[in-house]
Design an enzyme around this catalytic site. Sequence first.
Site, mmCIF file in Angstrom:
data_model
loop_
_atom_site.group_PDB
_atom_site.id
_atom_site.type_symbol
_atom_site.label_atom_id
_atom_site.label_comp_id
_atom_site.label_asym_id
_atom_site.label_seq_id
_atom_site.Cartn_x
_atom_site.Cartn_y
_atom_site.Cartn_z
ATOM 1 N N GLY A 369 0.823 -1.201 0.000
ATOM 2 C CA GLY A 369 0.000 0.000 0.000
ATOM 3 C C GLY A 369 0.858 1.252 0.000
ATOM 4 O O GLY A 369 2.064 1.173 0.227
ATOM 5 N N PRO A 370 0.233 2.392 -0.244
ATOM 6 C CA PRO A 370 0.976 3.659 -0.290
ATOM 7 C C PRO A 370 1.572 4.014 1.079
ATOM 8 O O PRO A 370 1.185 3.415 2.082
ATOM 9 C CB PRO A 370 -0.077 4.679 -0.711
ATOM 10 C CG PRO A 370 -1.389 3.996 -0.653
ATOM 11 C CD PRO A 370 -1.181 2.547 -0.532
ATOM 12 N N PRO A 371 2.483 4.984 1.115
ATOM 13 C CA PRO A 371 3.118 5.354 2.373
ATOM 14 C C PRO A 371 2.091 5.912 3.361
ATOM 15 O O PRO A 371 1.106 6.524 2.956
ATOM 16 C CB PRO A 371 4.101 6.454 1.984
ATOM 17 C CG PRO A 371 4.233 6.401 0.511
ATOM 18 C CD PRO A 371 3.003 5.760 -0.020
ATOM 19 N N GLY A 372 2.352 5.692 4.644
ATOM 20 C CA GLY A 372 1.557 6.332 5.684
ATOM 21 C C GLY A 372 0.215 5.693 5.971
ATOM 22 O O GLY A 372 -0.617 6.268 6.652
ATOM 23 N N VAL A 373 -0.019 4.465 5.451
ATOM 24 C CA VAL A 373 -1.313 3.841 5.693
ATOM 25 C C VAL A 373 -1.269 2.920 6.910
ATOM 26 O O VAL A 373 -2.249 2.254 7.214
ATOM 27 C CB VAL A 373 -1.810 3.044 4.466
ATOM 28 C CG1 VAL A 373 -2.204 3.994 3.357
ATOM 29 C CG2 VAL A 373 -0.758 2.067 4.002
ATOM 30 N N GLY A 374 -0.112 2.865 7.569
ATOM 31 C CA GLY A 374 -0.048 2.117 8.822
ATOM 32 C C GLY A 374 0.597 0.749 8.716
ATOM 33 O O GLY A 374 0.429 -0.079 9.603
ATOM 34 N N LYS A 375 1.361 0.502 7.659
ATOM 35 C CA LYS A 375 1.990 -0.810 7.497
ATOM 36 C C LYS A 375 2.986 -1.058 8.629
ATOM 37 O O LYS A 375 2.947 -2.086 9.299
ATOM 38 C CB LYS A 375 2.687 -0.896 6.134
ATOM 39 C CG LYS A 375 1.743 -0.685 4.966
ATOM 40 C CD LYS A 375 2.417 -0.909 3.634
ATOM 41 C CE LYS A 375 3.493 0.099 3.296
ATOM 42 N NZ LYS A 375 2.983 1.481 3.141
ATOM 43 N N SER A 692 -3.537 6.076 -19.294
ATOM 44 C CA SER A 692 -4.883 5.987 -18.726
ATOM 45 C C SER A 692 -5.640 7.308 -18.721
ATOM 46 O O SER A 692 -6.808 7.345 -18.372
ATOM 47 C CB SER A 692 -4.826 5.395 -17.324
ATOM 48 O OG SER A 692 -4.247 6.316 -16.449
ATOM 49 N N LYS A 735 -7.338 4.424 -7.556
ATOM 50 C CA LYS A 735 -7.956 5.580 -8.216
ATOM 51 C C LYS A 735 -9.351 5.831 -7.653
ATOM 52 O O LYS A 735 -9.748 6.971 -7.418
ATOM 53 C CB LYS A 735 -8.037 5.337 -9.724
ATOM 54 C CG LYS A 735 -6.684 5.412 -10.417
ATOM 55 C CD LYS A 735 -6.822 5.032 -11.870
ATOM 56 C CE LYS A 735 -5.492 5.151 -12.590
ATOM 57 N NZ LYS A 735 -5.577 4.676 -13.960
HETATM 58 P P1 ADP Z 1 3.603 3.058 6.438
HETATM 59 O O1 ADP Z 1 4.472 2.079 7.109
HETATM 60 O O2 ADP Z 1 2.453 2.418 5.737
HETATM 61 O O3 ADP Z 1 4.292 4.011 5.537
HETATM 62 P P2 ADP Z 1 3.216 4.066 9.090
HETATM 63 O O4 ADP Z 1 2.973 2.767 9.753
HETATM 64 O O5 ADP Z 1 4.511 4.707 9.288
HETATM 65 O O6 ADP Z 1 2.899 3.957 7.549
HETATM 66 O O7 ADP Z 1 2.045 5.061 9.530
HETATM 67 C C1 ADP Z 1 2.169 6.451 9.650
HETATM 68 C C2 ADP Z 1 1.506 6.962 10.893
HETATM 69 O O8 ADP Z 1 0.106 6.840 10.798
HETATM 70 C C3 ADP Z 1 1.890 6.195 12.132
HETATM 71 O O9 ADP Z 1 2.066 7.081 13.172
HETATM 72 C C4 ADP Z 1 0.693 5.307 12.378
HETATM 73 O O10 ADP Z 1 0.565 4.976 13.734
HETATM 74 C C5 ADP Z 1 -0.434 6.142 11.892
HETATM 75 N N1 ADP Z 1 -1.566 5.309 11.419
HETATM 76 C C6 ADP Z 1 -1.697 4.776 10.204
HETATM 77 N N2 ADP Z 1 -2.837 4.068 10.106
HETATM 78 C C7 ADP Z 1 -3.465 4.173 11.300
HETATM 79 C C8 ADP Z 1 -4.689 3.656 11.823
HETATM 80 N N3 ADP Z 1 -5.513 2.908 11.102
HETATM 81 N N4 ADP Z 1 -5.004 3.957 13.088
HETATM 82 C C9 ADP Z 1 -4.200 4.727 13.833
HETATM 83 N N5 ADP Z 1 -3.040 5.248 13.408
HETATM 84 C C10 ADP Z 1 -2.653 4.972 12.144
#
Ligand code: ADP
Length: 795
Positions: A369-375, A692, A735
């Site tokens: 998934g894209p950056p910042g989605v909580g991986k 696209s 998208k």
């Molecule tokens: P990734 O690894 O996908 O790039 P991160 O795990 O670093 O993303 O997530 C970025 C920030 O967003 C972190 O501080 C994370 O705790 C927070 N975050 C992302 N998704 C959630 C969620 N569903 N609930 C609570 N916090 C989240």
Amino acid sequence: MGSPNQTTLPIIAVRDGIVFPKTENVLIFGRLKSITTINEALKKDKRIVLVMQRSSSVEDPKKEDLYDIGVIATIEKTVVGEKGEINALVKGVEKVRITEYTKETPYFEGTVEKVEEILDDDNELQAMVKHISLQVKKAINLGKAVDFVFLMNILNVGTPQDFSYHIAMVLDIKEKEKQLLLEENNLKMRLINEVDYINKEVKILEIEQNISAKTQRKFEKGMKETFLKEKMKTIEEELGGGEDKDLKEYRDKIIASKMPKQVEEKALKELKRLSQMSQFNPEASYVKTYLDWLVDLPWSTTSTSNVDIKQAEKILNEDHFGLKKIKERILEYLAVIELRRQKAEVAQKDGNAEKKKKEYQPTIICFVGPPGVGKTSLGRSIARALDRKFVKMSLGGIRDEAEIRGHRRTYVGALPGRIIQGIKQAGTKNPLFMLDEIDKIGRDYRGDASAALLEALDPEQNHAFSDHYLEVPFDLSDVFFITTANMLDTIPEALLDRLEIINFPGYTEDEKFHIVKDYLVKKQIDAHSLSTAEVQVHDAAMKTIIRRYTREAGVRELERQVAGVFRKIAREIVEKKITKKAVTTTDVSKYLGPYKYSNQIIEGKNTIGISTGLAWTQAGGDILFIEVAIMPGKGVLTLTGHLGDVMKESCQAALSYIRSRWEKFGLKKDFFHNFDIHVHVPEGAVPKDGPSAGLAIATAMLSALTKTPFRRDVAMTGEITLRGRALEIGGVKEKVIAAHRAGIKTIILPKDNKKDLEDIPDYILKGLKFVYVENLDDVLPVALTHLPRTVKSGS
Ligand code: ADP
């Protein structure tokens, strides 16, 4: 005795120790003939003529063996030595030429005449005198041995001529060269020669000094080393009573680390090698580093590994909002791990080790998934739920196999690869190991990094993972690997095969609101040492931050912006401007500056010549606007906005299709000859490519050409052919989520993309209307506010 200048005097042949006029010297006369001459002179007026013999090796020189030019000297003092030789202090008087020998035995006697010199004094001459004095002083400083009285004499002598004689006396040159100086009748020429000689002498002295300094240093260093070595030996003997303290420490550590037998043998072998090495052997430090690695690795350290599913679920929910499906997948996965573990335990009790191995192998999950989605943060949560250590290694940009598997020890500066480094960092052999960005790993001439990675991940092989540096296998089978990637396209096939993909599609605005409200704000309040009593954030303010300051699939930027607000508040509190704060929408603008993004969809009006497309990048999906301007001209198509080749071709194809169907679209036959068309895709600095946007481009062109507005709440994606057909494209899911986020109501998709909607969450699909098209003609009634009259009649 003809001329008044002439006089007859006893003559002594000297081998060395020439005496110049106005100078003094002590000469030792040992030869009988010389002693006789001295005695004869002492009887008279003590004057003698000193003349050099051409070769000092001739014992009994004849008059032919002597130079013609000599010096009249007076005998000031004599002392007779033990063997009868005479030590005589003689003082030079003047330079003479021997014109005739009047006697050869028992001593030489001859007629001599004074030799006059050319004494032109000028500035050059003075300069030379000065230069020579300085050089002599320098030479003395560099160690030239000159009598102090003599030095005073040199510096105080009156005329340049006398000076030149004194200098000639002290120069470190051959007797023959001295004789030449004496014979030189031109004072200036003598000084010139003396300048050369003294310069050379100084240079040699400088070199000598340099060399001797170096030799001295070397000598001292050698001495010091020998001394220290001896001292060390003594200390070691005193302390260790046999084995070196260091070695003993290693031996203890090897035992304590409970390494497998094979590894222990290797370690002890290296230890033995180390004990035989001198302390000063550079190899010794390499062996020590190696041993450090071996003893520091967690060969048998583990955290507990049983899984409590209920507890895990609680922890995952505690840390993350939403992600329901993902959490469920993970819990199922954990359940499988737990089941395997229990079976393996039974197998072990039955003594079936082979079965144990097979049973106890977790597969590898990949979060995509894209950056910042909580991986990453979900990974941390899982580790917390399982009570395991968490380590993360980024594999982005790795091309070299050695980065994964280590460099061989023969390589200078060799180290283990990232897998082993991560294990050491974790300190246990069963951590949760997150391998980040596996889609950015590559292959080149240095080997295939992904193949090495596969070996580390593959449950079939990883119980004996071989790192080139370690040389001994490490058991990775207890490690819980989670990999992450932004996209699947670039993951090597062989690797992809083994992964269990879990998709993180990105968040809707509503989800973001919950995340920021329930998680991020709390997290940042803690991070900034604030408290909820001090800071509160209004819901409207949070929504403003989401809408106006971020545009992303994840929440990373959102978190950063919230942190930005809290930083400012923390400062105001410290500066005692405020004591607490309830953040409103107005405060957000005050703290974060002007809006970064305007919500073009919601605020925009239906516009002529601007269509909305959907794009897909590594950062997730996004909407993009295509602007078309028509102006009087000659049929030139201009494309701007950092478009890639494929996208440019899409523009050409769209235009060609419209031109070929001019009649249907109600355009004049040769409309194109009277217009220039400019297609621009903001934001201009971001590179864009791919086919696209074809449909969206064609629609924008038609909107501009027919002056029919495009509907703001519609977005589309799809490739266009020269015949106007709509072709299937990729990245639909991302998208669609982006369109939903941006407030789009209707999405136009190529018919063949219908299947891609399957794994999009329902809550997203709910608010959207989808229109599936086969042709550009199907697009127009949906995307434009009304159909241009001519199209209606034509279709
Ligand atoms: P990734 O690894 O996908 O790039 P991160 O795990 O670093 O993303 O997530 C970025 C920030 O967003 C972190 O501080 C994370 O705790 C927070 N975050 C992302 N998704 C959630 C969620 N569903 N609930 C609570 N916090 C989240």
